[in-house]
Design an enzyme around this catalytic site. Structure first.
Site, PDB file in Angstrom:
ATOM      1  N   ASP A   1       0.722  -1.341  -0.318  1.00 26.09           N
ATOM      2  CA  ASP A   1       0.263   0.114  -0.073  1.00 26.09           C
ATOM      3  C   ASP A   1       0.692   1.074  -0.085  1.00 26.09           C
ATOM      4  O   ASP A   1       1.672   1.330   1.234  1.00 26.09           O
ATOM      5  CB  ASP A   1      -0.919  -0.144   0.670  1.00 26.09           C
ATOM      6  N   ILE A   2       0.402   2.269  -0.592  1.00 23.74           N
ATOM      7  CA  ILE A   2       1.979   3.545  -0.818  1.00 23.74           C
ATOM      8  C   ILE A   2       1.066   4.532   0.365  1.00 23.74           C
ATOM      9  O   ILE A   2       1.529   5.349   0.532  1.00 23.74           O
ATOM     10  CB  ILE A   2       0.185   3.493  -2.354  1.00 23.74           C
TER      11      ILE A   2
ATOM     12  N   ASN B   1     -12.555  -3.526   2.163  1.00 27.17           N
ATOM     13  CA  ASN B   1     -13.529  -2.232   2.573  1.00 27.17           C
ATOM     14  C   ASN B   1     -14.648  -2.786   1.010  1.00 27.17           C
ATOM     15  O   ASN B   1     -14.207  -2.569   0.093  1.00 27.17           O
ATOM     16  CB  ASN B   1     -13.220  -0.693   2.059  1.00 27.17           C
TER      17      ASN B   1
ATOM     18  N   GLY C   1     -16.371   1.995   2.607  1.00 23.40           N
ATOM     19  CA  GLY C   1     -15.823   3.083   3.013  1.00 23.40           C
ATOM     20  C   GLY C   1     -14.316   2.665   1.956  1.00 23.40           C
ATOM     21  O   GLY C   1     -13.488   3.387   1.747  1.00 23.40           O
TER      22      GLY C   1
ATOM     23  N   HIS D   1      -9.763  -5.250  -3.455  1.00 25.68           N
ATOM     24  CA  HIS D   1      -8.573  -5.243  -2.803  1.00 25.68           C
ATOM     25  C   HIS D   1      -8.752  -6.182  -1.572  1.00 25.68           C
ATOM     26  O   HIS D   1      -9.603  -5.642  -0.450  1.00 25.68           O
ATOM     27  CB  HIS D   1      -7.170  -4.144  -2.869  1.00 25.68           C
TER      28      HIS D   1
HETATM   29  P1  AMP Z   1      -9.718   1.599   0.421  1.00 20.72           P
HETATM   30  O1  AMP Z   1     -10.382   1.788  -1.151  1.00 20.72           O
HETATM   31  O2  AMP Z   1     -10.613   2.162   0.901  1.00 20.72           O
HETATM   32  O3  AMP Z   1      -9.543   0.189   0.228  1.00 20.72           O
HETATM   33  O4  AMP Z   1      -8.160   1.562   0.165  1.00 20.72           O
HETATM   34  C1  AMP Z   1      -7.978   1.613  -1.464  1.00 20.72           C
HETATM   35  C2  AMP Z   1      -6.090   1.884  -0.666  1.00 20.72           C
HETATM   36  O5  AMP Z   1      -4.523   1.696  -1.856  1.00 20.72           O
HETATM   37  C3  AMP Z   1      -5.542   2.529   0.589  1.00 20.72           C
HETATM   38  O6  AMP Z   1      -4.806   2.539   1.328  1.00 20.72           O
HETATM   39  C4  AMP Z   1      -4.125   4.127  -0.430  1.00 20.72           C
HETATM   40  O7  AMP Z   1      -3.535   3.619   0.145  1.00 20.72           O
HETATM   41  C5  AMP Z   1      -4.307   2.170  -2.057  1.00 20.72           C
HETATM   42  N1  AMP Z   1      -3.997   2.754  -3.122  1.00 20.72           N
HETATM   43  C6  AMP Z   1      -3.905   4.236  -3.940  1.00 20.72           C
HETATM   44  N2  AMP Z   1      -3.088   4.110  -4.711  1.00 20.72           N
HETATM   45  C7  AMP Z   1      -2.388   3.047  -4.345  1.00 20.72           C
HETATM   46  C8  AMP Z   1      -0.979   2.994  -5.218  1.00 20.72           C
HETATM   47  N3  AMP Z   1      -1.192   3.196  -6.649  1.00 20.72           N
HETATM   48  N4  AMP Z   1      -0.313   2.474  -4.729  1.00 20.72           N
HETATM   49  C9  AMP Z   1      -0.780   1.210  -3.789  1.00 20.72           C
HETATM   50  N5  AMP Z   1      -2.233   1.859  -3.181  1.00 20.72           N
HETATM   51  C10 AMP Z   1      -2.829   2.235  -3.522  1.00 20.72           C
END
Ligand code: AMP
Ligand code: ZN
Length: 111
Positions: free
Chosen positions: A30-31, A86, A92, A99
């Site tokens: 995760d970024i 999520n 959320g 994912h």
């Molecule tokens: P969620 O949809 O709430 O489960 O979270 C989406 C997750 O994707 C968040 O924790 C972000 O930090 C992560 N995220 C978004 N863009 C990227 C990326 N380019 N590379 C890695 N993680 C990402």
């Protein structure tokens, strides 16, 4: 694929810190990690969320669930880890490509 960011990561069009890859699944860090270890498992084939999954996703969902503990161990989480999915705006979810978060390394926490 449209402009789904995780489809672009799966296709190698956007860089990621890869944890694991096969024909069906990609795992990457995760970024914005919320713990010392925080990576995500995604199916390479786009599906918006767990709520849109059907029987055709059975095998890839099973594969992701079985990979989670294996990859968690490989990332040093011998003690255990959290998995978070999520689903939908009410859940959320921010990125609408299914994912599974794998999170750990900062001790136990209540749900
Ligand atoms: P969620 O949809 O709430 O489960 O979270 C989406 C997750 O994707 C968040 O924790 C972000 O930090 C992560 N995220 C978004 N863009 C990227 C990326 N380019 N590379 C890695 N993680 C990402
Ligand atoms: Zn996608």
């Amino acid at each position: 694929m449209s402009d789904c960011i995780f489809c672009k990561i799966a296709a190698g069009q956007i860089p990621s810190r890869k944890v694991y890859e096969d024909d069906d699944v990609l795992a990457f860090h995760d970024i914005h990690p919320v713990a010392p270890v925080h990576f995500m498992l995604i199916p390479k084939r786009h599906v918006d969320s767990l709520a849109e999954c059907d029987d055709s996703h059975r095998d890839v969902l099973a594969k992701i669930m079985l990979l989670a503990p294996k990859l968690a161990r490989e990332q040093g989480l011998a003690d255990g880890f959290r998995t978070v999915i999520n689903t939908g705006r009410g859940g959320g979810q921010e990125v609408f490509h299914l994912h599974v978060h794998v999170i750990g390394g900062n001790g136990p926490r209540p749900l």
